[in-house]
Scaffold this motif. Structure first.
Motif, mmCIF file in Angstrom:
data_model
loop_
_atom_site.group_PDB
_atom_site.id
_atom_site.type_symbol
_atom_site.label_atom_id
_atom_site.label_comp_id
_atom_site.label_asym_id
_atom_site.label_seq_id
_atom_site.Cartn_x
_atom_site.Cartn_y
_atom_site.Cartn_z
ATOM 1 N N TYR A 1 10.629 4.375 4.716
ATOM 2 C CA TYR A 1 10.528 4.837 3.334
ATOM 3 C C TYR A 1 9.071 4.816 2.907
ATOM 4 C CZ TYR A 1 10.208 -0.124 1.989
ATOM 5 O OH TYR A 1 9.822 -1.437 1.858
ATOM 6 N N ASP A 2 8.778 5.433 1.792
ATOM 7 C CA ASP A 2 7.410 5.475 1.263
ATOM 8 C C ASP A 2 7.342 4.650 -0.004
ATOM 9 O OD1 ASP A 2 7.534 8.888 2.161
ATOM 10 O OD2 ASP A 2 6.368 7.365 3.208
ATOM 11 N N LYS A 3 6.240 3.921 -0.172
ATOM 12 C CA LYS A 3 6.031 3.157 -1.401
ATOM 13 C C LYS A 3 4.685 3.557 -1.998
ATOM 14 C CE LYS A 3 3.728 -1.033 0.154
ATOM 15 N NZ LYS A 3 3.689 -2.455 0.168
ATOM 16 N N GLN A 4 4.627 3.523 -3.292
ATOM 17 C CA GLN A 4 3.389 3.876 -3.981
ATOM 18 C C GLN A 4 2.466 2.657 -3.982
ATOM 19 O OE1 GLN A 4 3.980 5.395 -7.951
ATOM 20 N NE2 GLN A 4 1.930 6.252 -8.019
ATOM 21 N N VAL A 5 1.248 2.840 -3.464
ATOM 22 C CA VAL A 5 0.299 1.734 -3.399
ATOM 23 C C VAL A 5 -0.725 1.794 -4.529
ATOM 24 C CG1 VAL A 5 0.582 1.267 -0.954
ATOM 25 C CG2 VAL A 5 -1.097 2.957 -1.677
ATOM 26 N N PRO B 1 -1.798 4.888 -8.002
ATOM 27 C CA PRO B 1 -1.423 6.185 -8.552
ATOM 28 C C PRO B 1 -1.741 7.341 -7.586
ATOM 29 C CG PRO B 1 -2.480 4.873 -10.242
ATOM 30 C CD PRO B 1 -2.615 4.114 -8.951
ATOM 31 N N LEU B 2 -0.722 8.154 -7.340
ATOM 32 C CA LEU B 2 -0.811 9.327 -6.467
ATOM 33 C C LEU B 2 -1.085 9.013 -5.005
ATOM 34 C CD1 LEU B 2 -2.820 11.716 -8.839
ATOM 35 C CD2 LEU B 2 -0.332 11.534 -8.586
ATOM 36 N N VAL B 3 -0.951 7.760 -4.609
ATOM 37 C CA VAL B 3 -1.149 7.371 -3.208
ATOM 38 C C VAL B 3 0.106 6.645 -2.723
ATOM 39 C CG1 VAL B 3 -2.533 6.036 -1.572
ATOM 40 C CG2 VAL B 3 -3.646 7.177 -3.508
ATOM 41 N N TRP B 4 0.699 7.213 -1.672
ATOM 42 C CA TRP B 4 1.917 6.649 -1.097
ATOM 43 C C TRP B 4 1.652 6.225 0.335
ATOM 44 C CZ3 TRP B 4 6.491 6.251 -3.895
ATOM 45 C CH2 TRP B 4 6.449 6.813 -5.163
ATOM 46 N N GLN B 5 2.365 5.208 0.773
ATOM 47 C CA GLN B 5 2.196 4.682 2.118
ATOM 48 C C GLN B 5 3.571 4.520 2.763
ATOM 49 O OE1 GLN B 5 -0.009 1.026 2.143
ATOM 50 N NE2 GLN B 5 0.663 0.476 4.197
ATOM 51 N N ALA B 6 3.663 4.895 4.038
ATOM 52 C CA ALA B 6 4.919 4.741 4.770
ATOM 53 C C ALA B 6 5.159 3.265 5.068
ATOM 54 C CB ALA B 6 4.870 5.530 6.062
#
Length: 151
Positions: free
Chosen positions: A45-49, A51-56
């Protein structure tokens, strides 16, 4: 131009039949290919680290099959024109089901690097190879099945 009442009713009936014909169309159901390995791949899943940046995020159970030989049933999704491929995307759903539109518990597609060319078919095939999680932020596929062979 003046339409008679009878002619207008006829045109409206034809329009209504044409507009509703899609409602009764049958949706082609694909074979259920979910396996334990596909379920593990679906844990990503992806989580937001920020604003506008997501990490698997790759949970431990998924990481446990990284660099391991696994077997997956699935559908070949060509990435170039042709009838046989050594490199292609692989999905739990057929191309007609839009694997790019997967949501919920539909796992991402896997990029396959096959040892020898695999002929395209609309039927599911089984591939066996080394499963790799790509954690690099390199705009490549998240998952690979390398040195894959068709079973």
């Amino acid at each position: 131009m003046v339409f008679s009442s009878k002619l207008l009713k006829y045109y409206l009936l034809i329009l209504l039949l044409c507009a509703t014909s899609g409602i009764f169309a049958q949706v082609k159901v694909h074979a259920e290919l979910r396996t334990a390995s596909w379920n593990l791949i679906g844990l990503k899943y992806d989580k937001q680290v920020k604003p506008l940046v997501w990490q698997a995020v790759f949970p431990a159970a998924l990481r446990a099959i990284n660099n391991k030989i696994i077997e997956l049933p699935g559908y070949i999704i060509p990435i170039k024109v042709g009838n046989s491929f050594t490199s292609f995307m692989f999905s739990i759903v057929p191309i007609a089901s839009c694997p790019y539109c997967g949501s919920g518990d539909i796992p991402e597609m896997i990029e396959v690097k096959a040892v020898k060319a695999v002929n395209w078919t609309e039927k599911p095939v089984v591939m066996k190879g080394k499963f790799i999680i790509n954690e690099a932020d390199d705009s490549k596929s998240t998952f690979f099945l390398i040195d894959a062979v068709q079973q």
